[in-house]
Design a protein around this motif. Structure first.
Motif, PDB file in Angstrom:
ATOM      1  N   PRO A 232      34.058  43.867  42.075  1.00 52.87           N
ATOM      2  CA  PRO A 232      33.945  45.327  42.029  1.00 52.87           C
ATOM      3  C   PRO A 232      33.456  45.834  40.670  1.00 52.87           C
ATOM      4  N   GLY A 233      33.871  45.135  39.591  1.00 47.88           N
ATOM      5  CA  GLY A 233      33.410  45.545  38.274  1.00 47.88           C
ATOM      6  C   GLY A 233      31.910  45.452  38.130  1.00 47.88           C
ATOM      7  N   MET A 234      31.273  44.493  38.829  1.00 50.23           N
ATOM      8  CA  MET A 234      29.818  44.369  38.782  1.00 50.23           C
ATOM      9  C   MET A 234      29.132  45.582  39.405  1.00 50.23           C
ATOM     10  N   LEU A 235      29.857  46.295  40.263  1.00 47.75           N
ATOM     11  CA  LEU A 235      29.313  47.502  40.895  1.00 47.75           C
ATOM     12  C   LEU A 235      29.757  48.776  40.177  1.00 47.75           C
ATOM     13  N   GLY A 236      30.460  48.645  39.067  1.00 46.57           N
ATOM     14  CA  GLY A 236      30.848  49.807  38.288  1.00 46.57           C
ATOM     15  C   GLY A 236      32.258  50.296  38.504  1.00 46.57           C
ATOM     16  N   PHE A 237      33.037  49.618  39.340  1.00 48.13           N
ATOM     17  CA  PHE A 237      34.436  50.015  39.523  1.00 48.13           C
ATOM     18  C   PHE A 237      35.255  49.544  38.317  1.00 48.13           C
ATOM     19  N   PRO A 238      36.183  50.377  37.839  1.00 44.66           N
ATOM     20  CA  PRO A 238      37.003  49.973  36.687  1.00 44.66           C
ATOM     21  C   PRO A 238      37.981  48.857  37.059  1.00 44.66           C
ATOM     22  N   VAL A 239      38.285  48.009  36.068  1.00 43.01           N
ATOM     23  CA  VAL A 239      39.237  46.914  36.256  1.00 43.01           C
ATOM     24  C   VAL A 239      40.355  47.095  35.226  1.00 43.01           C
ATOM     25  N   PRO A 240      41.590  47.354  35.657  1.00 44.15           N
ATOM     26  CA  PRO A 240      42.703  47.518  34.699  1.00 44.15           C
ATOM     27  C   PRO A 240      42.861  46.277  33.829  1.00 44.15           C
ATOM     28  N   ASP A 241      43.032  46.490  32.517  1.00 43.85           N
ATOM     29  CA  ASP A 241      43.218  45.357  31.612  1.00 43.85           C
ATOM     30  C   ASP A 241      44.666  44.891  31.649  1.00 43.85           C
ATOM     31  N   ALA A 242      44.957  43.865  30.867  1.00 41.27           N
ATOM     32  CA  ALA A 242      46.299  43.288  30.878  1.00 41.27           C
ATOM     33  C   ALA A 242      47.347  44.298  30.437  1.00 41.27           C
ATOM     34  N   ALA A 243      47.001  45.132  29.437  1.00 41.15           N
ATOM     35  CA  ALA A 243      47.964  46.116  28.956  1.00 41.15           C
ATOM     36  C   ALA A 243      48.320  47.119  30.053  1.00 41.15           C
TER      37      ALA A 243
END
Length: 460
Positions: A232-243
């Protein structure tokens, strides 16, 4: 399917009818005398004659009526199935976003929305590479089965049509692609409805998105969110980080990231695969759909073709355009022959009684040759030795005269006074064909009759 009916290809409706008649006749042949005659008169290819026969029989036993009903109900059954699946998807979406506390467990929501889809998709993919023969659990098969049930019920001919269509799909290697196309389209519509409902709820209501566990380590969720969010990130959707994943309480921006991450996972792992494989299935269908034809290599169709060939008008075969016929052969003069009257049966069917009953005593000897080279030579030697005044040659009128028959007649005429033909069995058209042939090959002085007494009188 190299030997399929291809001259020209049948329409899919005609191919299904033809295959359905073949399945029905496995239990016993139908009374098809009239259908065979009408189909034989049609100036079409062998494939067309077989389809014409099937259409006539199908009209009589109700196949065509049920096929028309199935074609009428098919889009409505598909629409009803789409509505049911979409409602099920909306129900899942409602369970995800419709809780009274407005709390969404991210992982539970993901499994609820994608679990059955991923399982059925993996089974479909496995069926492409493994020798699986059953796709009866797919939505495509369910659509065809429901259409057959609605069109014909339990006792109609629709189940036979369903088997015929499935058999054609199997022969063209289109079973997974045809059923898969229907399934993928229905799943894609379902995901579109789910995404629409979720986005509407997330846009106008406030939800708390989080994850919970009792036995799993936090690293599992950190890595899971990262791996699942890569595509999904490759399509521009945000990915929550570890924090963000490890934060005990997420702020508004983090909640938005969680919501978009969940939406992106449904798009990438749910909607897009179904759209992609629906397009692939459609392309494979276009490439292989010409193979949706009954197979002439099957014994059933070979037997039908043989019956049509037997009904075709007889024709003269093995012509010899290079044979010189300027001077027709003449027999021996009266002073050079004996008084014998010899009867010869030439290439007669085994069931023909020989010698025939009721022959006059003047006819002797009575010979028979099967057309082999050895027997022909022996006959010529006998006739050359006896030099009969008259030679009667009995021929099967339904057979076609050929170059070998002409050559034998010419050779015999040089060793007898005259030669006459006795045409056994056959109709008037067959007798006329033999007489025309005698004229065409320069043997018009050879008399030919279908009655022994008339032949003995010289066909006067």
């Amino acid at each position: 399917m190299n030997t399929a009916l291809r001259e020209p290809d049948l329409l899919l409706k005609d191919a299904v009818l033809t295959e359905a008649v073949q399945l029905i006749e496995q239990a016993g042949p139908l009374d098809d005398a009239a259908a065979m005659r009408e189909a034989a008169l049609s100036r079409s290819s062998p494939a067309g004659r077989i389809a014409h026969r099937a259409a006539l029989l199908g009209q009589r036993i109700g196949l065509q009526a049920e096929l028309l009903r199935a074609l009428h109900w098919a889009p409505w059954v598909a629409l009803a199935l789409v509505v049911v699946v979409v409602m099920a998807g909306l129900s899942l979406a409602g369970n995800v976003v419709g809780g009274s506390e407005r709390r969404i467990n991210i992982m539970v929501a993901l499994v609820s929305l994608l679990g059955v889809h991923m399982l059925t998709l993996l089974l479909w993919l496995a069926g492409l590479v493994l020798p699986l023969t059953s796709f009866n659990t797919s939505l495509g098969w369910l659509w065809m089965a429901l259409t057959a049930r609605v069109a014909g019920g339990k006792r109609g001919q629709a189940p036979v049509l369903l088997r015929a269509a499935t058999q054609l799909l199997s022969g063209a290697r289109l079973v997974p692609w045809a059923f898969g196309f229907v399934s993928h389209c229905i799943w894609a519509l379902s995901f579109a409805a789910v995404l629409g409902a979720m986005l509407f709820a997330l846009a106008f209501r406030s939800y708390t998105l989080s994850w919970e566990t009792t036995i799993l380590e936090t690293g599992f969720f950190v890595n899971g969110v990262k791996w699942l969010g890569w595509a999904p990130g490759m399509l521009g959707f945000p990915v929550p980080d570890a924090a963000t994943v490890l934060a005990p309480v997420a702020n508004a921006a983090e909640q938005r990231a969680w919501a978009l991450w969940l939406t992106g996972c449904i798009v990438v792992y749910g909607l897009l695969p179904r759209v992609f494989f629906a397009i692939v299935s459609a392309l494979v269908w276009q490439r292989r759909k010409r193979g949706l034809q009954p197979d002439l290599a099957q014994p059933y169709y070979r037997k039908l073709l043989a019956r049509f060939d037997a009904m075709a008008p007889a024709r003269i075969v093995d012509g010899d355009p290079g044979l010189v016929r300027d001077q027709p052969p003449v027999g021996l003069k009266a002073g050079d022959t004996s008084d014998k009257l010899i009867l010869v049966g030439f290439e007669l069917p085994q069931e023909t009684p020989w010698p025939p009953a009721g022959l006059p005593a003047s006819v002797a000897p009575v010979l028979h040759v099967d057309g082999s080279a050895g027997q022909r030579h022996a006959l010529l030697d006998t006739i050359a030795r006896l030099r009969p005044r008259t030679l009667l040659m009995a021929c099967h009128a339904a057979s076609s005269p050929d170059r070998g028959t002409e050559r034998l007649l010419r050779e015999l005429l040089g060793h007898c006074g005259e030669c006459r033909l006795w045409l056994l069995s056959g109709d008037e058209a067959a007798h006329g064909r033999w007489r025309r042939w005698l004229g065409d090959v320069g043997l018009e002085h050879v008399a030919a009759c279908d009655d022994l007494e008339a032949t003995l009188r010289g066909c006067a």
